[in-house]
Design a protein around this motif. Structure first.
Motif, PDB file in Angstrom:
ATOM      1  N   ASN A  71       0.853  -1.046  -0.028  1.00  0.00           N
ATOM      2  CA  ASN A  71      -0.065  -0.274   0.106  1.00  0.00           C
ATOM      3  C   ASN A  71       0.841   1.160   0.081  1.00  0.00           C
ATOM      4  N   ASN A  72       2.007   1.197   0.416  1.00  0.00           N
ATOM      5  CA  ASN A  72       3.065   2.359   0.482  1.00  0.00           C
ATOM      6  C   ASN A  72       4.106   2.000  -0.649  1.00  0.00           C
ATOM      7  N   CYS A  73       3.786   1.238  -1.548  1.00  0.00           N
ATOM      8  CA  CYS A  73       5.090   1.006  -2.319  1.00  0.00           C
ATOM      9  C   CYS A  73       4.652   1.711  -3.845  1.00  0.00           C
ATOM     10  N   LYS A  74       5.685   2.394  -4.403  1.00  0.00           N
ATOM     11  CA  LYS A  74       5.283   3.278  -5.518  1.00  0.00           C
ATOM     12  C   LYS A  74       4.864   2.249  -6.742  1.00  0.00           C
ATOM     13  N   PRO A  86      -3.444  -3.993  -8.307  1.00  0.00           N
ATOM     14  CA  PRO A  86      -2.406  -4.377  -9.383  1.00  0.00           C
ATOM     15  C   PRO A  86      -1.169  -3.874  -9.008  1.00  0.00           C
ATOM     16  N   CYS A  87      -0.067  -4.610  -9.290  1.00  0.00           N
ATOM     17  CA  CYS A  87       1.231  -4.366  -9.297  1.00  0.00           C
ATOM     18  C   CYS A  87       1.975  -4.248 -10.361  1.00  0.00           C
ATOM     19  N   ALA A  97      -2.720  -5.561  -0.410  1.00  0.00           N
ATOM     20  CA  ALA A  97      -2.370  -4.136   0.186  1.00  0.00           C
ATOM     21  C   ALA A  97      -1.364  -4.238   1.244  1.00  0.00           C
ATOM     22  N   LYS A  98      -1.441  -5.149   1.932  1.00  0.00           N
ATOM     23  CA  LYS A  98      -0.721  -5.399   3.203  1.00  0.00           C
ATOM     24  C   LYS A  98       0.589  -6.401   3.016  1.00  0.00           C
ATOM     25  N   GLY A  99       0.805  -6.512   1.792  1.00  0.00           N
ATOM     26  CA  GLY A  99       1.859  -7.570   1.246  1.00  0.00           C
ATOM     27  C   GLY A  99       3.094  -6.547   1.207  1.00  0.00           C
ATOM     28  N   TYR A 104      10.209  -3.868  -3.350  1.00  0.00           N
ATOM     29  CA  TYR A 104       9.706  -2.682  -2.639  1.00  0.00           C
ATOM     30  C   TYR A 104      10.267  -1.504  -3.053  1.00  0.00           C
ATOM     31  N   ALA A 105       9.650  -0.307  -3.281  1.00  0.00           N
ATOM     32  CA  ALA A 105      10.194   1.090  -3.319  1.00  0.00           C
ATOM     33  C   ALA A 105       9.170   1.816  -2.794  1.00  0.00           C
ATOM     34  N   ALA A 106       9.616   2.672  -1.903  1.00  0.00           N
ATOM     35  CA  ALA A 106       8.986   3.502  -0.856  1.00  0.00           C
ATOM     36  C   ALA A 106       8.277   4.693  -1.929  1.00  0.00           C
ATOM     37  N   LYS A 107       7.073   5.049  -1.463  1.00  0.00           N
ATOM     38  CA  LYS A 107       6.455   6.408  -2.194  1.00  0.00           C
ATOM     39  C   LYS A 107       7.418   7.456  -1.676  1.00  0.00           C
TER      40      LYS A 107
END
Ligand code: SF4
Length: 108
Positions: A71-74, A86-87, A97-99, A104-107
Motif C-alpha cells: 500500500n505504500n510502495c510506488k 495491481p502491481c 495491500a498489506k503484502g 519494494y520501493a517507498a513512495k
C-alpha cells in the motif's frame, strides 16, 4: 451464405470482442478483480512476496521493515483503499495491500 460472408462475420465478431475486452479490462483492473498473486508463483517466490508484510523472512531480507507494504510502495497501482491491488512487477495479478516483496520501493 458463402465463405466470404462467414469470414467477414468472424472478423466482425473478433473485432467486437476485442473492443469490448479493451473497454472492460481497465475497469476490471480498477475494481480489483485481477486474480490474486500466489505466494508460490515462481517470480513471487524469487522476490520473497508475502501476502502480509508481517510474515516476511527476516533472515532472508534483513533490510525489510514492518512498515513497508504494497500500500505504500510506488509500484502498486489502483486505489489505495483496495485490499488487493495491481502491481507493476506482477502483471495480470493483484497483490495484497498489506503484502511485500523484495522489489519494494517507498513512495516519495
Ligand atoms: Fe508490493 Fe511493491 Fe512488491 Fe508490488 S513491488 S508486490 S506493490 S512491495
Amino acid at each position: 451464405m458463402n465463405t466470404i460472408d462467414l469470414r467477414r462475420r468472424r472478423w466482425l465478431l473478433l473485432g467486437a470482442t476485442a473492443a469490448v475486452a479493451a473497454t472492460l479490462s481497465p475497469r476490471l483492473r480498477a475494481q480489483g478483480t485481477l486474480p490474486q498473486l500466489d505466494e508460490a508463483d515462481a517470480t513471487a517466490s524469487a522476490l520473497g512476496y508475502r501476502h502480509s508484510t508481517d510474515s516476511v523472512d527476516a533472515g532472508r531480507y534483513p533490510n525489510h521493515r514492518a512498515t513497508q507494504m504494497c500500500n505504500n510502495c510506488k509500484l502498486a497501482q489502483g486505489a489505495a483503499a483496495d485490499a488487493w491491488r495491481p502491481c507493476g512487477i506482477f502483471p495480470g495479478k493483484s497483490v495484497n495491500a498489506k503484502g511485500w516483496c523484495a522489489a519494494y520501493a517507498a513512495k516519495t
